[in-house]
Design an enzyme around this catalytic site. Sequence first.
Site, PDB file in Angstrom:
ATOM      1  N   ASP A 182       7.356  -2.797  -5.859  1.00 11.49           N
ATOM      2  CA  ASP A 182       7.898  -1.480  -6.196  1.00 11.49           C
ATOM      3  C   ASP A 182       8.173  -1.328  -7.689  1.00 11.49           C
ATOM      4  O   ASP A 182       9.278  -0.936  -8.095  1.00 11.49           O
ATOM      5  CB  ASP A 182       9.188  -1.212  -5.408  1.00 11.49           C
ATOM      6  CG  ASP A 182       9.038  -1.475  -3.926  1.00 11.49           C
ATOM      7  OD1 ASP A 182       7.964  -1.170  -3.376  1.00 11.49           O
ATOM      8  OD2 ASP A 182       9.992  -1.981  -3.307  1.00 11.49           O
TER       9      ASP A 182
ATOM     10  N   GLU B  26       6.527   8.152   0.525  1.00 13.93           N
ATOM     11  CA  GLU B  26       7.654   7.490  -0.136  1.00 13.93           C
ATOM     12  C   GLU B  26       7.396   7.372  -1.638  1.00 13.93           C
ATOM     13  O   GLU B  26       6.354   7.771  -2.138  1.00 13.93           O
ATOM     14  CB  GLU B  26       7.857   6.087   0.463  1.00 13.93           C
ATOM     15  CG  GLU B  26       8.229   6.097   1.931  1.00 13.93           C
ATOM     16  CD  GLU B  26       8.236   4.697   2.528  1.00 13.93           C
ATOM     17  OE1 GLU B  26       8.945   4.499   3.541  1.00 13.93           O
ATOM     18  OE2 GLU B  26       7.539   3.808   2.003  1.00 13.93           O
TER      19      GLU B  26
END
Length: 506
Positions: free
Chosen positions: A16, A175
Site C-alpha cells: 500500500d 479501494e
Amino acid sequence: MLVNYCNPIISGFHPDPSICRVGDDYYLVTSSFEYFPGVPLFHSKDLVNWQQIGHVLTRTSQLNLRKAGSSGGIYAPTIRHHDGLFYMTTTNVSGGGNFYVYTDDPWGEWSDPVYVDQPGIDPDLFFDEDGTVYYTTSNDTIGQGAYQSRIDVQTGERLSDISLVWKGSGGQFPEAPHLYRIGEWYYLMISEGGTEYGHMVTVARSRRPDGPYEGCPHNPILSHRSLLKPVHATGHADLVQAADGSWWAVFLGIRPVGYPMHHHLGRETFIAPVSWTEEGWPVIGDHGTVGEAMPAGRLPLQPQPELPVRDDFDNPVLAPCWTFLRTPDHENWSLTDKSGSLTLYGSPVTLNEADTPAFIGRRQQHFAGRFAAQLSFVPQQNGEEAGLTVFMNERFHYEIAVTRTAGERKLIFRRKLGTLWKIENEMPWFSDTVVLTVTADKSHYVFGFAEEGKEQVVFGKGECGLLSTEVAGGFTGVFIAMYATGNGVHALAPAHFDWFDYEAYE
C-alpha cells in the site's frame, strides 16, 4: 546508454505505498498492520533507491495495537506535503478509525492523531488550490465506492456531509482512493478487484473535485490479471511527478513462486513510469503491465550503500528495520541490561496467541538468505524458551529454540501449521550459548545450530509455501524474529541476543 532499474524497489512486506515529493526529496510510506512502530517511512533522491529513516507512528499515544488481530491495526496510509507540513493519514481498524498526523520534519517526531469522523478505510488527503481540504475514503459499510467530505485540517472536523463520488468501473472492493489535480482536471485513482490476483488500478476524472467523475475508457490502467508474469496482484497505486517533469506510479505487487502459486514475502512496493494519452488519461508502465527490470529514463540513480549484515546491538536505539508484534511491553526487552546485547524477558504470552509476546523481528525481504543470532540463555524453570522464529501469524510459524522441559534443558525445532503443532526434533542441550541459524531459498527454510568453534548442524526444515498468504491468510508477510516466552508464566531467565545477521544471497 539505456539504464534499467529493478523491481521491487522496496522488497518484503511493504504494501500500500504512498509517495510525495518535496523539492528533490521523495518520501514514501507503507502499511504496517499489527506491527509496531507503525507506518514505515522511507526517503529517496531518485525514486528507485530508498532508505528507511524510521516510522511515522512511534508512540503509544499515536498507536494502540493491544486489541489488534492478525492483519488488523494500521491499513493503507497516504502521505502528502502542504504549506510546509507533512501529513500522513491512515486507519487503525482495531480501534480509533481514520486519523492523520503531521510534522514539519519527517526525520523527527510526528504529532498525536487528529481523528476524522468519516467511516471507511484507505483515507486520502487532498489540498486544493483554493485552500479546501478533501478527505476521501473507501467505504463498504455505506456502499462500495469512494466517499468524500471536506474537512478543517486544523481540527479534523467535517465541514460537509459524506458523499459518494465514484463507484469505480465495476470491480469488487473499490479501494485506495487518491485524488490529484493535474492541469484542468481532477483525477480520482482507485484500486479494484481486491488485493489479490485480480487486483487492478482504475481512474476517473472531473472538472470538480467532488465530481461527477467520468471513468477512463481504457480502464484498468494497471493490472496483471490472468497474465503469465513474475509479478502479480499489481494495484493500490499512487502518482508522483519527478523533478524533471516525468510522472511515476508506486504500487504494490507480489512475486509468487511454485504451482499452485503462493507468496510468503508479502506484498511489496514497485514503481513504473506513467505516460499520458492524447486525451489526457494516464497509462502505467507498458500499457498497464510492468516488469522486474524497467527503463529508468532520466532518473538520476543514486544507489544506497548496502546495510551491514550484522547488528551487534551496540546502539542506544533499535535500527529502523526492527519491529514489535503489537504495542510492546517495555519490561519485555532492553538494549542496556547487558551491554552490546538485545535482552528479551519472556512473558506468559506465546507465539500462538494474538497478543504481545516478547518478540523483536524484521521483515524477510529476500527469497534466499541466511539469518542467524547468537543466543545466551539458561532457562531456570520449566516452559522458559527463547530462540528464532520464522513467523507469518500466530497460527503459522516455525521455531528453533532453547527451552526447559521436565527439568532438562533442550534444543527444539517446532512447526505450527493451523491446528497442527509438533516438536519435530529435540536434543539435550548443555551449553549456555548457541548460534541459531535459518537458511532460506524460494521453497524451504533450513534450521540449524552451532556451538562455539564447531560446524553448523542441520536440525529441521520447513516449506516456505506453508507460511504463504495463500495458506496462512492475511495481508502481511514473513518475519524473522528473536523471541522469548515463559509459556504461561513470566520467565525468570533473560535471553541475551549478542548479535543478529541478515545476509541476503540474491
